[in-house]
Design a protein around this motif. Structure first.
Motif, PDB file in Angstrom:
ATOM      1  N   THR A 308       0.932  -1.138  -0.109  1.00  0.00           N
ATOM      2  CA  THR A 308       0.108   0.051   0.034  1.00  0.00           C
ATOM      3  C   THR A 308       0.703   0.980  -0.051  1.00  0.00           C
ATOM      4  O   THR A 308       0.241   2.471   0.151  1.00  0.00           O
ATOM      5  CB  THR A 308      -0.939   0.109   1.280  1.00  0.00           C
ATOM      6  OG1 THR A 308      -0.172   0.061   2.491  1.00  0.00           O
ATOM      7  CG2 THR A 308      -1.796  -1.194   1.244  1.00  0.00           C
ATOM      8  N   GLY A 309       2.125   1.002   0.114  1.00  0.00           N
ATOM      9  CA  GLY A 309       2.918   2.167  -0.055  1.00  0.00           C
ATOM     10  C   GLY A 309       3.609   2.369  -1.492  1.00  0.00           C
ATOM     11  O   GLY A 309       3.259   2.223  -2.363  1.00  0.00           O
ATOM     12  N   GLY A 310       4.770   2.955  -1.279  1.00  0.00           N
ATOM     13  CA  GLY A 310       5.676   3.673  -2.535  1.00  0.00           C
ATOM     14  C   GLY A 310       6.831   2.693  -2.831  1.00  0.00           C
ATOM     15  O   GLY A 310       7.719   2.856  -3.738  1.00  0.00           O
ATOM     16  N   SER A 311       7.238   1.745  -1.941  1.00  0.00           N
ATOM     17  CA  SER A 311       8.578   0.886  -2.058  1.00  0.00           C
ATOM     18  C   SER A 311       8.082  -0.290  -2.740  1.00  0.00           C
ATOM     19  O   SER A 311       6.823  -0.514  -3.202  1.00  0.00           O
ATOM     20  CB  SER A 311       8.927   0.438  -0.608  1.00  0.00           C
ATOM     21  OG  SER A 311       7.704  -0.335   0.021  1.00  0.00           O
ATOM     22  N   SER A 312       9.175  -0.879  -3.340  1.00  0.00           N
ATOM     23  CA  SER A 312       9.076  -2.144  -3.870  1.00  0.00           C
ATOM     24  C   SER A 312       8.532  -3.472  -3.249  1.00  0.00           C
ATOM     25  O   SER A 312       8.121  -4.391  -3.685  1.00  0.00           O
ATOM     26  CB  SER A 312      10.280  -2.764  -4.839  1.00  0.00           C
ATOM     27  OG  SER A 312      11.089  -2.908  -3.535  1.00  0.00           O
ATOM     28  N   GLY A 313       8.791  -3.550  -1.983  1.00  0.00           N
ATOM     29  CA  GLY A 313       8.467  -4.395  -0.844  1.00  0.00           C
ATOM     30  C   GLY A 313       6.769  -4.267  -0.313  1.00  0.00           C
ATOM     31  O   GLY A 313       6.381  -2.976  -0.546  1.00  0.00           O
ATOM     32  N   SER A 314       6.225  -5.141   0.164  1.00  0.00           N
ATOM     33  CA  SER A 314       4.914  -5.306   0.513  1.00  0.00           C
ATOM     34  C   SER A 314       4.921  -4.387   1.778  1.00  0.00           C
ATOM     35  O   SER A 314       6.023  -4.421   2.556  1.00  0.00           O
ATOM     36  CB  SER A 314       4.188  -6.505   0.440  1.00  0.00           C
ATOM     37  OG  SER A 314       4.889  -7.372   1.258  1.00  0.00           O
ATOM     38  N   ASP A 315       3.773  -4.331   2.488  1.00  0.00           N
ATOM     39  CA  ASP A 315       3.410  -4.011   3.755  1.00  0.00           C
ATOM     40  C   ASP A 315       4.057  -5.094   4.554  1.00  0.00           C
ATOM     41  O   ASP A 315       4.027  -6.250   4.153  1.00  0.00           O
ATOM     42  CB  ASP A 315       2.127  -3.816   4.164  1.00  0.00           C
ATOM     43  CG  ASP A 315       1.567  -2.635   3.432  1.00  0.00           C
ATOM     44  OD1 ASP A 315       2.009  -2.032   2.386  1.00  0.00           O
ATOM     45  OD2 ASP A 315       0.468  -2.043   3.744  1.00  0.00           O
ATOM     46  N   THR A 316       4.301  -4.781   5.878  1.00  0.00           N
ATOM     47  CA  THR A 316       5.090  -5.588   6.855  1.00  0.00           C
ATOM     48  C   THR A 316       4.327  -5.704   8.152  1.00  0.00           C
ATOM     49  O   THR A 316       3.690  -4.791   8.549  1.00  0.00           O
ATOM     50  CB  THR A 316       6.622  -5.032   7.114  1.00  0.00           C
ATOM     51  OG1 THR A 316       6.612  -3.772   7.657  1.00  0.00           O
ATOM     52  CG2 THR A 316       7.512  -5.130   5.811  1.00  0.00           C
ATOM     53  N   LEU A 317       4.412  -6.673   8.603  1.00  0.00           N
ATOM     54  CA  LEU A 317       3.622  -7.251   9.847  1.00  0.00           C
ATOM     55  C   LEU A 317       4.492  -6.394  11.203  1.00  0.00           C
ATOM     56  O   LEU A 317       5.680  -6.482  11.318  1.00  0.00           O
ATOM     57  CB  LEU A 317       3.697  -8.640  10.201  1.00  0.00           C
ATOM     58  CG  LEU A 317       3.038  -9.214  11.452  1.00  0.00           C
ATOM     59  CD1 LEU A 317       1.658  -8.853  11.539  1.00  0.00           C
ATOM     60  CD2 LEU A 317       3.522 -10.420  11.992  1.00  0.00           C
ATOM     61  N   ALA A 318       3.781  -5.695  11.904  1.00  0.00           N
ATOM     62  CA  ALA A 318       4.130  -4.940  13.207  1.00  0.00           C
ATOM     63  C   ALA A 318       4.823  -6.169  14.069  1.00  0.00           C
ATOM     64  O   ALA A 318       4.213  -7.111  14.233  1.00  0.00           O
ATOM     65  CB  ALA A 318       3.230  -4.106  13.711  1.00  0.00           C
ATOM     66  N   ALA A 319       5.791  -5.684  14.878  1.00  0.00           N
ATOM     67  CA  ALA A 319       6.172  -6.573  15.711  1.00  0.00           C
ATOM     68  C   ALA A 319       5.211  -7.000  16.832  1.00  0.00           C
ATOM     69  O   ALA A 319       4.558  -5.829  17.344  1.00  0.00           O
ATOM     70  CB  ALA A 319       7.514  -5.952  16.413  1.00  0.00           C
TER      71      ALA A 319
END
Length: 664
Positions: A308-319
């Motif tokens: 949902t952001g602008g990077s190449s990677g996907s959203d990440t799970l919060a700790a």
């Protein structure tokens, strides 16, 4: 009154020169959803099954946010600086929050999502991780440069805080604590972010913490982020940055007892009351959440968050960002993107194997003729023989949907279904797999454009031009239709300040007509719309009419007037400057065209032409100065010229000529 001057000698002298002036869809498991959270960070997530609330701590903003099961925020508890760990009471009535920067444990009423009590833990204690066991609330705290375990006893009339419960050794930081109803007198502690990992088990049934097991570097793991005790109280499952699996250790002696294989980098774990394990990882390019049956090392389900952001990677799970609903029907996961936008993801039926359902219908079809819907149902595990999917048709005649029956899924997962659509327009087929004990349900849709018979709509008066403020009757005529006999007429006057609006909507008469009378003061585009019905297609007709401006002029300063050459002439002494007034329908920035002509060699010839800005209220006054020639016939008029007068709101309107003669 504004008066501008125009030298008459200049305007008229050109009379005697040779020059003259001129002018298909596929759906995964049911109902997984995501909602943006109003937080800047997350510390812990807890689910209250009684009130169906999800509580998320935000250390940066110093608050706990409460949402319902859909992710809608229903309450916020503020003034909790540095709040991190959360623990829910057994009756779900109270949520305990460790508020680090307030040196307190705060009790939150889960029914109202409001602060109920605040229990100080001592200056500089900075509590972070609470856990209920042995009739007390235990908490890991930081202290003066080192960590330890404290307890809060609420059983008496006054709360009692006891610090330094771990007398065996001092932790480098506030330890993460975990407990389980399956081991009611036990807590497990782990050193967060430390390499290697350090774990300890304590018997707290006596009211004090007595260490019963300890391990330094169990499983060669590092950077502990989260831990959870199994419902049976037998094991603790850890999430550490390495190795790339959630490791399992026995509470009896912290020896290894299996693992759940995930991927880089484990950062969350939560265990449902039925033993299902949700394991989370910080993974940009791999699945983020992994679901395991108890004791089975291969996941039954995996979730890969979108980007949902602008990077190449996907959203990440919060700790520590995973929490089960008590009935294991839902798993809640907090994720964030590269812009630090946090979302609560609601994952339905996570313990069931994922299913994917595809439905394909033809892009177009003919009404009242058979068409075929095809598709495929697949799953991570084998579907039982005889599996069926249900088909529903939604169209203009059945807007709420009409059940059509079931289609049996073949051994390869494929299915077909035939239907004859009775209505035209957009027809949507919804195919649903209800799921079973082992497979999640799924839904897919496919839309068909079913052709409808064309009809006609006409609208009169197109291209006509009317005098300013004329009452004009517009009539729309509708041809053959099925049930709908309503026509709407919209008027869109020229000019950005006048938006299109509905001026008439009604059922046509027996002749197929519906009419409206409008006073036209601007050029106007009218549109007649028939929205269609289940058998006849929508139709539209337009009619654009012109509206002239209202213009009047007057000459003053003459000494007499006479009828000559079939016109009324004003006679001026050449020593008297004529005054010429113009009044015209105003509009912002509007100009009018003033023209002067002289009669020369048997014809009227233009001597001067100029566009002048209208004054306030659409008025302007022009004074002709200088010494004009005598005995010559002149005339003057003011006009609005579409577009050239500064706007296109009205149609070109020529004012009447005013005739004049100068004498000595």
């Amino acid at each position: 009154m504004r008066i501008r001057t125009l030298p008459a000698a200049t305007a008229l002298a050109v009379l005697f020169s040779s020059a003259a002036l001129a002018v298909t869809s596929a759906a995964p498991a049911l109902a997984d959803s995501s909602t943006t959270l109003p937080v800047k960070s997350t510390g812990d997530v807890v689910v209250d099954g009684v009130h169906q609330r999800v509580f998320i701590s935000d250390p940066t903003s110093g608050k706990v946010v409460a949402t319902d099961y859909s992710g809608t925020v229903v309450g916020t508890v503020d003034s909790l600086p540095g709040v991190r760990g959360l623990e829910l009471s057994a009756d779900s009535g109270t949520l305990y929050a460790a508020v680090e920067d307030a040196d307190a444990i705060v009790a939150i009423d889960t029914a109202t999502a409001t602060e109920a009590h605040r229990y100080p833990t001592g200056d500089g204690t900075q509590p972070e991780y609470p856990a209920l066991a042995g009739g007390k609330l235990w908490f890991g705290y930081r202290g003066a440069g080192s960590g330890n375990i404290g307890s809060l006893d609420l059983s008496g009339s006054d709360p009692v805080v006891a610090l330094h419960q771990d007398t065996t050794r001092t932790w480098n930081d506030a330890p993460i604590l975990g407990s389980s109803a399956g081991a009611p007198g036990t807590i497990v502690a782990g050193a967060p972010g430390q390499s290697p990992v350090e774990l300890a088990v304590f018997d707290v049934s006596s009211g004090s913490a007595n260490r019963t097991a300890y391990a330094w570097d169990p499983g060669s793991s590092s950077n502990l982020t989260d831990l959870a005790v199994t419902p049976d109280g037998k094991d603790v499952v850890t999430a550490s940055g390495a190795p790339y699996k959630q490791e399992v250790f026995k509470l009896s002696d912290l020896s290894e007892d299996g693992s759940y294989a995930t991927n880089p980098y484990p950062n969350a774990v939560d265990i449902a009351p039925n033993g299902a394990v949700a394991a989370g990882t910080f993974s940009w390019y791999d699945p983020d959440v992994h679901i395991f049956e108890p004791g089975v090392s291969e996941p039954v389900r995996q979730y890969d968050f979108p980007n949902t952001g602008g990077s190449s990677g996907s959203d990440t799970l919060a700790a520590s960002g995973l929490a089960w609903a008590p009935d294991a029907s839902k798993l809640f996961a907090v994720s964030y993107n590269d812009s630090n936008v946090y979302s609560l993801r609601v994952l339905d039926d996570p313990t069931k194997a994922g299913t994917t359902l595809v439905a394909t219908a033809p892009a177009t079809a003919t009404r009242a003729k058979s068409l075929t819907v095809t598709g495929k149902l697949t799953s991570d595990t084998v579907l039982p023989s005889g599996t069926t999917v249900s088909v529903t048709r939604t169209d203009d005649e059945s807007p709420a949907g009409k059940a059509l029956g079931k289609a049996t899924v073949g051994a390869d997962g494929s299915y077909t279904f035939a239907d004859t659509p009775p209505a035209g327009g957009k027809v949507t087929y919804t195919v649903t797999y209800a799921g079973d004990e082992y497979h999640a349900g799924a839904t897919a849709t496919s839309a068909v454009n079913v052709t409808r018979t064309a009809t006609t709509v006409t609208l009169n008066n197109n291209g006509k031009v009317y005098a300013y403020n004329s009452a004009v009757k517009f009539t729309a005529h509708l041809g053959t239709t099925y049930k709908n006999r309503t026509v709407a007429i919209y008027a869109n006057p020229y000019g950005a300040d006048k938006p299109e609006k509905l001026v008439k909507s009604g059922t046509v008469d027996s002749s197929g007509n519906v009419s409206v009378t409008l006073s036209v003061t601007r050029d106007t585009k009218l549109t007649a719309k028939f929205t269609g019905d289940t058998r006849y297609a929508p139709a539209t007709a337009t009619s654009t009419v012109g509206a002239q401006v209202k213009v009047s002029t007057a000459l003053s300063g003459y000494y007499t007037s006479k009828t000559a050459w079939s016109q009324t002439y004003r006679y001026f002494h050449k020593s008297k400057d004529p005054v010429y007034d113009t009044t015209m329908t105003p509009y912002p920035g509007r100009k009018y065209k003033v023209e002067m002509q002289g009669y020369y060699q048997g014809a009227w010839r233009t001597t001067h032409s100029e566009y002048l800005v209208l004054g306030s209220g659409g008025k302007d006054t022009l004074e002709l100065t200088g010494t004009p020639p005598t005995g010559v016939r002149f005339r003057i008029r003011s006009s609005y010229v579409d577009t050239k007068s500064g706007d296109n709101v009205n149609s070109t309107t020529y004012g009447t000529w005013k005739y004049l003669i100068f004498t000595s």
